[in-house]
Design a protein around this motif. Structure first.
Motif, PDB file in Angstrom:
ATOM      1  N   GLN A  96      51.720  46.326  50.426  1.00  0.00           N
ATOM      2  CA  GLN A  96      52.208  46.354  49.055  1.00  0.00           C
ATOM      3  C   GLN A  96      53.149  47.536  48.795  1.00  0.00           C
ATOM      4  O   GLN A  96      54.004  47.466  47.907  1.00  0.00           O
ATOM      5  CB  GLN A  96      51.029  46.395  48.076  1.00  0.00           C
ATOM      6  N   ALA A 108      46.456  45.916  53.505  1.00  0.00           N
ATOM      7  CA  ALA A 108      47.053  45.373  52.280  1.00  0.00           C
ATOM      8  C   ALA A 108      47.775  46.452  51.474  1.00  0.00           C
ATOM      9  O   ALA A 108      48.828  46.201  50.885  1.00  0.00           O
ATOM     10  CB  ALA A 108      45.980  44.699  51.432  1.00  0.00           C
ATOM     11  N   LYS A 109      47.222  47.673  51.432  1.00  0.00           N
ATOM     12  CA  LYS A 109      47.865  48.742  50.664  1.00  0.00           C
ATOM     13  C   LYS A 109      49.217  49.116  51.266  1.00  0.00           C
ATOM     14  O   LYS A 109      50.197  49.321  50.538  1.00  0.00           O
ATOM     15  CB  LYS A 109      46.945  49.963  50.603  1.00  0.00           C
ATOM     16  N   ALA A 132      44.845  36.172  49.851  1.00  0.00           N
ATOM     17  CA  ALA A 132      44.410  36.746  48.575  1.00  0.00           C
ATOM     18  C   ALA A 132      44.363  38.269  48.643  1.00  0.00           C
ATOM     19  O   ALA A 132      44.779  38.968  47.699  1.00  0.00           O
ATOM     20  CB  ALA A 132      43.044  36.184  48.200  1.00  0.00           C
ATOM     21  N   ARG A 133      43.864  38.807  49.755  1.00  0.00           N
ATOM     22  CA  ARG A 133      43.770  40.264  49.910  1.00  0.00           C
ATOM     23  C   ARG A 133      45.142  40.902  50.007  1.00  0.00           C
ATOM     24  O   ARG A 133      45.398  41.940  49.384  1.00  0.00           O
ATOM     25  CB  ARG A 133      42.933  40.574  51.157  1.00  0.00           C
ATOM     26  N   MET A 134      46.051  40.294  50.757  1.00  0.00           N
ATOM     27  CA  MET A 134      47.378  40.868  50.946  1.00  0.00           C
ATOM     28  C   MET A 134      48.217  40.791  49.677  1.00  0.00           C
ATOM     29  O   MET A 134      48.941  41.727  49.327  1.00  0.00           O
ATOM     30  CB  MET A 134      48.092  40.183  52.109  1.00  0.00           C
ATOM     31  N   LEU A 135      48.136  39.665  48.959  1.00  0.00           N
ATOM     32  CA  LEU A 135      48.964  39.475  47.770  1.00  0.00           C
ATOM     33  C   LEU A 135      48.297  39.961  46.489  1.00  0.00           C
ATOM     34  O   LEU A 135      48.956  40.110  45.462  1.00  0.00           O
ATOM     35  CB  LEU A 135      49.360  38.010  47.619  1.00  0.00           C
ATOM     36  N   GLY A 136      46.976  40.170  46.536  1.00  0.00           N
ATOM     37  CA  GLY A 136      46.279  40.669  45.369  1.00  0.00           C
ATOM     38  C   GLY A 136      46.020  39.633  44.296  1.00  0.00           C
ATOM     39  O   GLY A 136      45.901  39.962  43.122  1.00  0.00           O
ATOM     40  N   THR A 137      45.904  38.370  44.684  1.00  0.00           N
ATOM     41  CA  THR A 137      45.599  37.309  43.734  1.00  0.00           C
ATOM     42  C   THR A 137      44.957  36.136  44.458  1.00  0.00           C
ATOM     43  O   THR A 137      45.244  35.894  45.630  1.00  0.00           O
ATOM     44  CB  THR A 137      46.877  36.816  43.016  1.00  0.00           C
ATOM     45  N   ARG A 138      44.098  35.427  43.743  1.00  0.00           N
ATOM     46  CA  ARG A 138      43.515  34.197  44.266  1.00  0.00           C
ATOM     47  C   ARG A 138      44.127  32.967  43.612  1.00  0.00           C
ATOM     48  O   ARG A 138      43.746  31.841  43.956  1.00  0.00           O
ATOM     49  CB  ARG A 138      42.000  34.204  44.057  1.00  0.00           C
ATOM     50  N   CYS A 196      56.236  39.092  49.997  1.00  0.00           N
ATOM     51  CA  CYS A 196      56.018  38.704  48.607  1.00  0.00           C
ATOM     52  C   CYS A 196      57.353  38.501  47.906  1.00  0.00           C
ATOM     53  O   CYS A 196      58.316  39.234  48.170  1.00  0.00           O
ATOM     54  CB  CYS A 196      55.256  39.798  47.860  1.00  0.00           C
TER      55      CYS A 196
END
Length: 238
Positions: free
Chosen positions: A18, A14-15, A99-105, A190
């Protein structure tokens, strides 16, 4: 049979995603199992289920995005592999991955298929603000497609020069990176203010189609949706 390769999803960084330039995107191979990918290809919806979307006017003077489109709904007639795949996509493991990849639920998922014939294209654009991102699964292989016919999603870098409410051409961008769109590949990206992308004009024989399945990741803000709905009602009543 499993369709998503959950171990492959867990390995996605994920880091690194992003931090990607010019906006978060990744084009991994093998997020579907080999057996699952083959079954989904075999059970793809037939062309007769699709609606032709051609010449639809777009904002900001951008060229129309011409293709055949099919929107998913629970009542849609699908082959057993696709029914099972939709269940996996709606399950907790895939949602956790997004959620982990985009940083939101705070998101909702919707799904559609696009089949694109010759002479059609997707002009450079940035997605609508309510869209957080997209996950595009490619379903052409050497059995039905040639790379020179096109169909690659093009990640475009404008160095921040263009307003998202404009209509630049592919040649106007500083760089263009084509996705791998043959075989068991997918493209996750994204939406950002500069998340320009598109598909150059398809050059395939009659009867051939660029075939993709797209998971659309929309923002899920119930209060914001309610305010937008009320605003629409007030406009219609005025």
């Amino acid at each position: 049979m499993r369709y998503l390769d959950f171990e492959a999803l867990e390995r996605m960084d994920a880091k690194a995603f992003q931090a990607q330039h010019p906006y978060p995107w990744t084009n991994p191979a093998g997020l579907l199992t080999e057996e699952g990918y083959a079954a989904l290809r075999e059970g793809l919806p037939v062309v007769e289920q699709f609606t032709e979307v051609v010449g639809k006017r777009r904002r900001y003077g951008q060229r129309s995005h011409d293709r055949l489109a099919l929107e998913y709904s629970p009542t849609l007639s699908l082959s057993p592999p696709w029914q099972a795949f939709m269940t996996e996509l709606s399950g907790p493991d895939y949602r956790q991955f997004i959620a982990r990849m985009l940083g939101t639920r705070a998101f909702r998922l919707r799904f559609h298929w696009h089949y694109t014939p010759a002479s059609c294209s997707v002009s450079p654009h940035c997605d609508a603000r309510e869209k957080l991102g997209s996950h595009i699964f490619y379903f052409n292989t050497e059995d039905d497609w040639r790379p020179e016919w096109g169909g690659q999603t093009v990640v475009l870098d404008d160095k921040g020069r263009f307003d998202a409410r404009s209509a630049p051409a592919f040649e106007d961008f500083d760089s263009a990176t084509e996705s791998q769109a043959m075989g068991n590949y997918s493209l996750l990206f994204c939406r950002r203010g500069n998340s320009w992308h598109g598909v150059r004009e398809i050059n395939c024989p009659p009867g051939s189609y660029r075939k993709v399945f797209i998971v659309v990741i929309d923002e899920d803000r119930p209060l914001k949706r309610l305010a937008k709905k009320l605003k629409g009602l007030f406009k219609r009543a005025a």
